[in-house]
Design a protein around this motif. Sequence first.
Motif, short mmCIF file in Angstrom:
data_model
loop_
_atom_site.label_atom_id
_atom_site.label_comp_id
_atom_site.label_asym_id
_atom_site.label_seq_id
_atom_site.Cartn_x
_atom_site.Cartn_y
_atom_site.Cartn_z
N ALA A 7 2.32 3.38 9.59
CA ALA A 7 1.33 3.37 8.52
C ALA A 7 1.76 2.43 7.40
N GLU A 8 0.77 1.90 6.71
CA GLU A 8 1.04 0.99 5.58
C GLU A 8 1.80 1.75 4.49
N LYS A 9 2.81 1.10 3.94
CA LYS A 9 3.62 1.74 2.90
C LYS A 9 2.79 1.93 1.64
N VAL A 10 2.87 3.14 1.05
CA VAL A 10 2.11 3.47 -0.15
C VAL A 10 3.08 3.96 -1.21
N LYS A 11 2.96 3.42 -2.42
CA LYS A 11 3.80 3.86 -3.52
C LYS A 11 2.97 4.66 -4.50
N LEU A 12 3.45 5.86 -4.82
CA LEU A 12 2.80 6.72 -5.80
C LEU A 12 3.75 6.94 -6.97
#
Length: 450
Positions: free
Chosen positions: A47-52
């Motif tokens: 999955a595409e890396k997501v930063k929160l």
Amino acid sequence: MKKIRIMSALLAAVLMLTLVLGGCGSQQPADNTPSGSAGPTDGEAPAEKVKLTVLTRWTGSDAMTPLFEETLKGFTELHPEVEIQNDSVNEEAAFNNKLKTAIATGDVPNVFYNPGIMNAVEYAKNGIVMEISPLFEDKEWYDGFIDGVFETYNFTAFGAEGYYAVPHSIGVEGIFYNKDLFAKAGITKVPETIEDMYDAINKLKAIGITPFAVGAKETWRAGHILNWLTYKNVGIEKVKQIGARKAKWTDPDMVETLKLYMDLKEREAFPVNYEGVTYDEEKAMFFTEKAAMVLNGSWFIGDCESSDISEKIGIFAPPSFKDKTEFIGNGIVYPQQLYLSGKATGAAKDMQIALIKYLTNKENQQKMALEIQRIPIRKDLDLSSVESGSLFAQAVEISNSITLSCGDTFDFDPLPSMMDRTRNSLIGMSLGMSPEDTAKEIQAEIDKNQ
């Protein structure tokens, strides 16, 4: 032995939750991912890396800190494509400055802590925070919340249609009392109506005991008493109407509420010269059994349990009025809530929704309740392992009886000065100003800023 019972029940609840979630459909992937799933299976593209980013006050010495950090870690284990940057700051002023700076620069945190209701209203109007009513379609998650707990975050009356925050935990207001002193005074049951309270006050005075410990030198202590009388006499919707400028403090029912406050003082329910008593002195008065009751939030439980009279203390819901039964379910709750960024899109938006649901799901709410005794905002938890009759159990019972909640009377007022104005005016009334003039003084603060 108690810890063993609690942990056994908790492990059973976690196992049950895992089995339930493992059998759910796939419309809400963030909440329905089985706990054993760590990432894509063989042959699937990662999955595409997501930063929160998250910004709360749960850091440093806050009792919530270890559990919050553990929960964030648990979420990233379920979703390895997500990286969470925890920017939390414990000190209030530093937190407020950091949040304001982030919003001013357009770098809105994905999940962030309470900025104040009326600030949140402005953020909602400007699209800075996300409108969350679509989340209510997830019935498994939504239906477990305490009835009415989301209504505090319905900003429709302030020009922002919909709901804008997810409650996380609460401090519920109750009246802590000394069971031994009640017995000595001949009080056989806790007061359920204001008339019962007047009777209890008279009986306590008859044996030389101050009914209520109140240290109003710190004016929020007087403000909490006003919250109780206001919500039980005129209802929470009334203070919302005042905030929306559809009602006034000088309305007859609000003046009547101020008179009820003064009635308690005139009945000598409070200590002599309570206006100059500190909060520490208030607590000392209660713990040395010089006073029988204190109105406070559930955060006071820790002080009670560490006191020398812990076995003598109980807690009950603030009494209602016989002729105002429609307001029985109106309760005083000081919530801790979380907001979502209204600027997030795509995968970041999906994952911030997933995170907010994870932080407030059954499993993590139950951990919070059992491990740090913070009052949860869900009613679907298994708290059977909590010691029957404990202050925590009694506070949870009070919270479950509430159908509409609010914190302070000024929470829905757009004027920041209303906190000091209402509280200082209460002290002025205690020192001699009439209820009518007190109402005029409070309303004048609104009128001059219209």
